[in-house]
Write an enzyme that holds these catalytic residues in place. Sequence first.
Site, short mmCIF file in Angstrom:
data_model
loop_
_atom_site.label_atom_id
_atom_site.label_comp_id
_atom_site.label_asym_id
_atom_site.label_seq_id
_atom_site.Cartn_x
_atom_site.Cartn_y
_atom_site.Cartn_z
N ILE A 15 -21.00 2.63 -14.33
CA ILE A 15 -22.24 2.80 -13.57
C ILE A 15 -23.08 3.90 -14.20
CG2 ILE A 15 -23.21 3.51 -11.33
CD1 ILE A 15 -20.87 2.11 -9.95
N ALA A 90 -19.25 11.33 -11.06
CA ALA A 90 -17.90 11.31 -11.63
C ALA A 90 -16.88 10.88 -10.58
CB ALA A 90 -17.54 12.69 -12.16
N ILE A 92 -12.76 8.87 -9.99
CA ILE A 92 -11.55 8.20 -10.49
C ILE A 92 -10.83 7.53 -9.33
CG2 ILE A 92 -11.15 9.82 -12.41
CD1 ILE A 92 -8.99 11.18 -10.60
N ASP A 95 -4.90 4.62 -7.06
CA ASP A 95 -4.54 3.83 -5.89
C ASP A 95 -3.02 3.73 -5.68
OD1 ASP A 95 -7.25 3.37 -5.75
OD2 ASP A 95 -7.17 1.23 -6.20
N GLN A 148 -9.86 1.35 2.49
CA GLN A 148 -9.32 0.24 1.68
C GLN A 148 -7.83 0.46 1.46
OE1 GLN A 148 -9.10 -2.60 0.93
NE2 GLN A 148 -10.07 -3.18 -0.99
N PHE A 149 -7.08 -0.63 1.46
CA PHE A 149 -5.65 -0.58 1.13
C PHE A 149 -5.46 0.24 -0.14
CE2 PHE A 149 -5.99 -4.54 3.45
CZ PHE A 149 -4.77 -4.70 4.09
N TYR A 154 -9.06 8.04 -2.07
CA TYR A 154 -10.41 7.67 -2.51
C TYR A 154 -11.35 7.49 -1.30
CZ TYR A 154 -13.82 4.93 -5.32
OH TYR A 154 -14.95 4.44 -5.95
N PRO A 184 -22.00 2.10 -3.54
CA PRO A 184 -21.81 0.80 -4.20
C PRO A 184 -20.66 0.02 -3.57
CG PRO A 184 -21.83 2.61 -5.82
CD PRO A 184 -21.70 3.22 -4.45
N TYR A 186 -18.35 -3.57 -4.79
CA TYR A 186 -17.54 -3.84 -5.98
C TYR A 186 -18.46 -4.19 -7.14
CZ TYR A 186 -13.30 -3.24 -3.40
OH TYR A 186 -12.29 -2.66 -2.68
N1 CAA Z 1 -6.40 -6.82 0.96
C1 CAA Z 1 -5.38 -7.46 1.57
N2 CAA Z 1 -4.09 -7.24 1.26
C2 CAA Z 1 -3.81 -6.33 0.32
C3 CAA Z 1 -4.82 -5.61 -0.35
C4 CAA Z 1 -6.15 -5.90 0.01
N3 CAA Z 1 -7.17 -5.29 -0.58
N4 CAA Z 1 -4.24 -4.79 -1.22
C5 CAA Z 1 -2.91 -4.97 -1.12
N5 CAA Z 1 -2.65 -5.91 -0.20
C6 CAA Z 1 -1.37 -6.45 0.19
C7 CAA Z 1 -0.79 -7.31 -0.96
O1 CAA Z 1 -1.39 -8.60 -0.97
C8 CAA Z 1 0.68 -7.32 -0.62
O2 CAA Z 1 0.92 -8.25 0.40
P1 CAA Z 1 2.35 -8.97 0.50
O3 CAA Z 1 3.35 -7.86 0.69
O4 CAA Z 1 2.18 -9.86 1.67
O5 CAA Z 1 2.53 -9.69 -0.82
C9 CAA Z 1 0.91 -5.92 -0.04
O6 CAA Z 1 -0.39 -5.43 0.36
C10 CAA Z 1 1.51 -5.00 -1.06
O7 CAA Z 1 0.69 -5.03 -2.23
P2 CAA Z 1 1.29 -4.80 -3.67
O8 CAA Z 1 2.47 -5.67 -3.93
O9 CAA Z 1 0.14 -4.90 -4.66
O10 CAA Z 1 1.83 -3.30 -3.53
P3 CAA Z 1 1.77 -2.15 -4.57
O11 CAA Z 1 2.38 -0.96 -3.92
O12 CAA Z 1 2.29 -2.60 -5.90
O13 CAA Z 1 0.18 -1.87 -4.78
C11 CAA Z 1 -2.06 -1.38 -4.13
C12 CAA Z 1 -0.63 -1.62 -3.66
C13 CAA Z 1 -2.11 -0.10 -4.97
C14 CAA Z 1 -2.91 -1.20 -2.89
C15 CAA Z 1 -2.52 -2.56 -5.01
O14 CAA Z 1 -2.41 -3.73 -4.27
C16 CAA Z 1 -3.96 -2.39 -5.43
O15 CAA Z 1 -4.25 -1.79 -6.47
N6 CAA Z 1 -4.90 -2.92 -4.64
C17 CAA Z 1 -6.30 -2.78 -4.92
C18 CAA Z 1 -6.87 -1.60 -4.19
C19 CAA Z 1 -8.36 -1.60 -4.35
O16 CAA Z 1 -9.04 -2.45 -3.85
N7 CAA Z 1 -8.88 -0.62 -5.07
C20 CAA Z 1 -10.28 -0.57 -5.30
C21 CAA Z 1 -10.49 -0.11 -6.69
S1 CAA Z 1 -12.20 -0.29 -7.19
C22 CAA Z 1 -12.98 0.95 -6.43
O17 CAA Z 1 -12.44 1.76 -5.76
C23 CAA Z 1 -14.45 0.99 -6.66
C24 CAA Z 1 -15.19 1.03 -5.39
O18 CAA Z 1 -15.71 2.07 -5.05
C25 CAA Z 1 -15.39 -0.19 -4.62
#
Ligand code: CAA
Length: 248
Positions: A15, A90, A92, A95, A148-149, A154, A184, A186
Site C-alpha cells: 500500500i 508501517a 506487520i 497471526d 479477525q481470527f 493486530y 482498508p 483486504y
Molecule cells: N474464518 C473462518 N474460520 C477460520 C478463519 C477465518 N478467517 N481462520 C481460521 N479459521 C478456522 C479454520 O478454517 C480452522 O477450522 P477447522 O478447525 O474447522 O478446520 C480453524 O479455524 C483452525 O485454523 P487453522 O488450521 O488454520 O489453525 P492454525 O492455528 O494453523 O492457524 C490462523 C490459524 C493463524 C488464524 C490461520 O488460519 C490464518 O492465518 N488465518 C488468516 C488470518 C487472517 O485473516 N489474517 C489477515 C491477514 S491480512 C491483514 O491483516 C490485512 C488487513 O488489514 C485486512
Amino acid sequence: MTNRVALVTGGNGGIGTEVCKYLSALGYTVVSTCVNADKEDILGWQEELQAEGHQVNWVECDVSDFNACGAMAEKVEGEYGPVDVLVNLAGITRDAFIHKMEKDAWDAVINVNLTSAFNVTRNLIDNMRSRGFGRIINISSVNGQTGQFGQTNYSAAKAGLHGFTMALAKEGARKGITANTVSPGYINTSMTAAIPDEVKEQILAQVPAGRMGRPDEIARVVAFLAADESEYINGANIPVNGALFTSF
Ligand code: CAA
C-alpha cells in the site's frame, strides 16, 4: 500541485508504494521510512519508482523505537523541510490463535502497528503545532473494526490506532492539524498473499464487491485527506473495504 513534505512510514510496502507514488504525482516531497535499506533493497525500489517518474526519498528507521524516531524526524526535517503530512502506515502481522500466540508476537505487532504512531507523531507534532499545519493519516484495518481470527494482536493495535486518531483530532483542531484514519479491507499486497488459500477464499466470499482491493484505492483516500482543503475532515475513519463491513 503542492510543495508540501510528506513522510510515509513503511512506504515501500504494497500500500505504501502506491501512497508514495500518488503523493509524489501531486507534487509532495515524499520520504518513506524503511527498517533495513539493504534487506529491503530500497535502492532498487527507489529506482523503479524513478523509472515511472516518481522521485521518492527514503530514510532508515525502526518506527517501534522512540529515540530512533526522534533522530529520523530531525534528519528528515533538516534535509527536506518541515513535515506537513504524516502517514502512519508501517504495519506487520504475526497471526496466531491466542492460545498459540507467543508474547513476542503480541509485542511486535503492538509496537510496530500502534506504538509507532505515537513515536513518530510525538517527534513531529511540536513543529506542526508551531507552524499551524499538519495532516496525520493513520492506516488501520477492517480487522480493527470487526476483529479477525488469529489477530488479537493486530485487531487490538488497529482498533487502538483509531482511538489515537480521535484524541489527536481534538487536540489538533485549533492548530490546523487534522488526524484521520483510513481502514482498508483486504487489499492485494504481500501481506494478504500470505493468508492460507482456503482462508482467503472464505474471506473473499464475504466481500460484497467480490474482489480484493487495490493499493491505489487506498492511496487516493490518503491523498484526499492530506490536502490543505480537507481541514474540516477531522477524527474520521474512512473504510475502503468493498462493503465487507458497513456501519454508521
Ligand atoms: N474464518 C473462518 N474460520 C477460520 C478463519 C477465518 N478467517 N481462520 C481460521 N479459521 C478456522 C479454520 O478454517 C480452522 O477450522 P477447522 O478447525 O474447522 O478446520 C480453524 O479455524 C483452525 O485454523 P487453522 O488450521 O488454520 O489453525 P492454525 O492455528 O494453523 O492457524 C490462523 C490459524 C493463524 C488464524 C490461520 O488460519 C490464518 O492465518 N488465518 C488468516 C488470518 C487472517 O485473516 N489474517 C489477515 C491477514 S491480512 C491483514 O491483516 C490485512 C488487513 O488489514 C485486512
